[in-house]
Design an enzyme around this catalytic site. Structure first.
Site, PDB file in Angstrom:
ATOM      1  N   TYR A 216      -6.618   5.893   4.615  1.00 35.47           N
ATOM      2  CA  TYR A 216      -6.727   4.952   3.498  1.00 35.47           C
ATOM      3  C   TYR A 216      -5.899   3.685   3.764  1.00 35.47           C
ATOM      4  O   TYR A 216      -6.390   2.560   3.639  1.00 35.47           O
ATOM      5  CB  TYR A 216      -6.271   5.623   2.188  1.00 35.47           C
ATOM      6  CG  TYR A 216      -6.022   4.610   1.115  1.00 35.47           C
ATOM      7  CD1 TYR A 216      -7.084   4.075   0.393  1.00 35.47           C
ATOM      8  CD2 TYR A 216      -4.740   4.112   0.878  1.00 35.47           C
ATOM      9  CE1 TYR A 216      -6.883   3.094  -0.551  1.00 35.47           C
ATOM     10  CE2 TYR A 216      -4.519   3.125  -0.058  1.00 35.47           C
ATOM     11  CZ  TYR A 216      -5.592   2.628  -0.772  1.00 35.47           C
ATOM     12  OH  TYR A 216      -5.387   1.639  -1.690  1.00 35.47           O
TER      13      TYR A 216
ATOM     14  N   GLU B 123       0.824  -1.214   0.000  1.00 36.37           N
ATOM     15  CA  GLU B 123       0.000   0.000   0.000  1.00 36.37           C
ATOM     16  C   GLU B 123       0.857   1.263   0.000  1.00 36.37           C
ATOM     17  O   GLU B 123       0.539   2.235  -0.673  1.00 36.37           O
ATOM     18  CB  GLU B 123      -0.950   0.011   1.212  1.00 36.37           C
ATOM     19  CG  GLU B 123      -2.057  -1.028   1.124  1.00 36.37           C
ATOM     20  CD  GLU B 123      -2.966  -0.829  -0.088  1.00 36.37           C
ATOM     21  OE1 GLU B 123      -3.050   0.294  -0.616  1.00 36.37           O
ATOM     22  OE2 GLU B 123      -3.586  -1.820  -0.517  1.00 36.37           O
TER      23      GLU B 123
ATOM     24  N   ASP C  91      -9.832   5.349  -2.379  1.00 38.63           N
ATOM     25  CA  ASP C  91      -8.746   5.950  -3.165  1.00 38.63           C
ATOM     26  C   ASP C  91      -9.364   6.716  -4.337  1.00 38.63           C
ATOM     27  O   ASP C  91     -10.588   6.843  -4.428  1.00 38.63           O
ATOM     28  CB  ASP C  91      -7.747   4.872  -3.627  1.00 38.63           C
ATOM     29  CG  ASP C  91      -8.362   3.882  -4.622  1.00 38.63           C
ATOM     30  OD1 ASP C  91      -9.570   4.013  -4.939  1.00 38.63           O
ATOM     31  OD2 ASP C  91      -7.630   2.988  -5.092  1.00 38.63           O
TER      32      ASP C  91
END
Ligand code: SF4
Length: 352
Positions: A116, A33, A134
């Site tokens: 996120y 990520e 996102d």
């Protein structure tokens, strides 16, 4: 048909196979990520594979030097991400007994992890029902529901989070989030083919002819220009060629990376002004009135918020110059190619 039923049917047919999908190792998911922030999947995949090979566990990453991590990160940009990765790994080893945080709030305490990323790790590794939001998800959901709130703002995040928290599959939030992200990336693209979309009959943007207008984006600031003049001075000693590089410090771009001696200007230097400034810098910084230098053409390097205009002043000196202040590291050509440098410097070194 319910939202998730439709989305899952699409995901079964078109979902992407990615190396960090279908795993529940929070460390690997976290790495993927962070690498994928601001990075295309194709480019991020190679970096991800290299990172898990070099640092197979969070303990390995915590034990690595900043230089090792930055070197591996080289070319990805946003180097604070790499420094934060290492700092967070050290925090996990020192403060959490080597155990990866397993709650949303615990994840948020890791340096460089925002809402996120915390939602992604929480849902993919621990199946906690936190929706990931996102750019692709913003696009899809704002069109589907006709939401005109400017995205990537705090209020938009809360609005989309509340909506998706109602829709998320609480049994399989990992699948739900993966499907949501893939749908935005592959189907509801910036220029979508709405005729092939399973949500075409309920999409608000399509119904009202606003597909091109959603999502609404906050206006972007124009990148600021910066003019860099680098001094690539070399000399030979006992047959070996040397140069000097400095590690960038301070709260600025490329912190921790190496570069040549730098003179920065607030405008473009040309003609006599450039020659005078170069001469002055050589005199003051290196006590060296070297007449035989050449100046390269401009290298243009685009960052998100900055446009760097760089030129390199090249000189072969009879001996090592005196440096004021006496900082920096003396390196051979080979060492210059092994320390972490900004992509701009790497590009320049490759042309030599
Ligand atoms: S109909 Fe078009 S705009 Fe609407 S969700 Fe589907 S692909 Fe996106």
């Amino acid at each position: 048909m319910a939202f998730w039923t439709k989305l899952e049917a699409w995901y079964n047919d078109y979902g992407r196979t990615l190396p960090w999908r279908g795993i529940d190792n929070p460390y690997y998911i976290w790495l993927s990520e962070i690498i994928l922030q601001q990075t295309r999947i194709e480019q991020g995949r190679d970096y991800y594979l290299r990172f898990i090979e070099a640092f197979p566990t969070v303990a390995d990453l915590a034990a690595a030097s900043e230089e090792q991590v930055l070197r591996l990160w080289q070319g990805l940009g946003y180097y604070s991400r790499a420094r934060n990765l290492r700092a967070a790994a050290q925090y996990i080893m020192d403060e959490c007994g080597g155990r990866f945080p397993d709650t949303y709030d615990g994840l948020l305490r890791l340096k460089g992890v925002g809402r996120y990323t915390a939602a992604a790790i929480a849902s993919f590794a621990y199946r906690l029902p936190h929706p990931v939001i996102d750019g692709n998800v913003y696009r899809f959901i704002s069109r589907l529901r006709g939401i005109a709130t400017p995205i990537a703002t705090d209020s938009a995040y809360r609005e989309f989070e509340a909506l998706l928290t109602q829709l998320i599959d609480r049994e399989r939030p990992d699948r739900f989030n993966a499907a949501l992200m893939d749908f935005g990336a592959l189907q509801c693209r910036p220029q979508p083919d709405c005729t092939a979309c399973p949500f075409a009959d309920e999409c608000e943007a399509r119904r009202t002819g606003r597909v091109d207008m959603l999502p609404v984006k906050a206006p972007k600031a124009k990148p600021k220009d910066r003019w860099f003049y680098y001094f690539d001075l070399r000399w030979r000693k006992e047959g070996v060629r040397y140069g000097r590089m400095h590690r960038r410090t301070g709260n600025d771009i490329w912190k921790g990376l190496f570069e040549f001696g730098l003179m920065e200007s607030d405008h473009r230097l040309e003609g006599d002004e450039l020659q005078n400034e170069v001469w002055r810098f050589l005199d003051i910084t290196y006590s060296c009135q070297e007449a035989g230098y050449t100046i390269t053409d401009e290298y243009l390097h685009q960052l998100t918020h900055r446009t760097i205009h760089a030129r390199f002043i090249q000189a072969e000196l009879p001996e090592e110059p005196v440096s004021h202040p006496a900082d920096g590291m003396i390196m051979t050509d080979r060492q210059m190619n092994s320390v972490p440098v900004p992509r701009l410097i790497d590009k320049y070194l490759q042309t030599l």
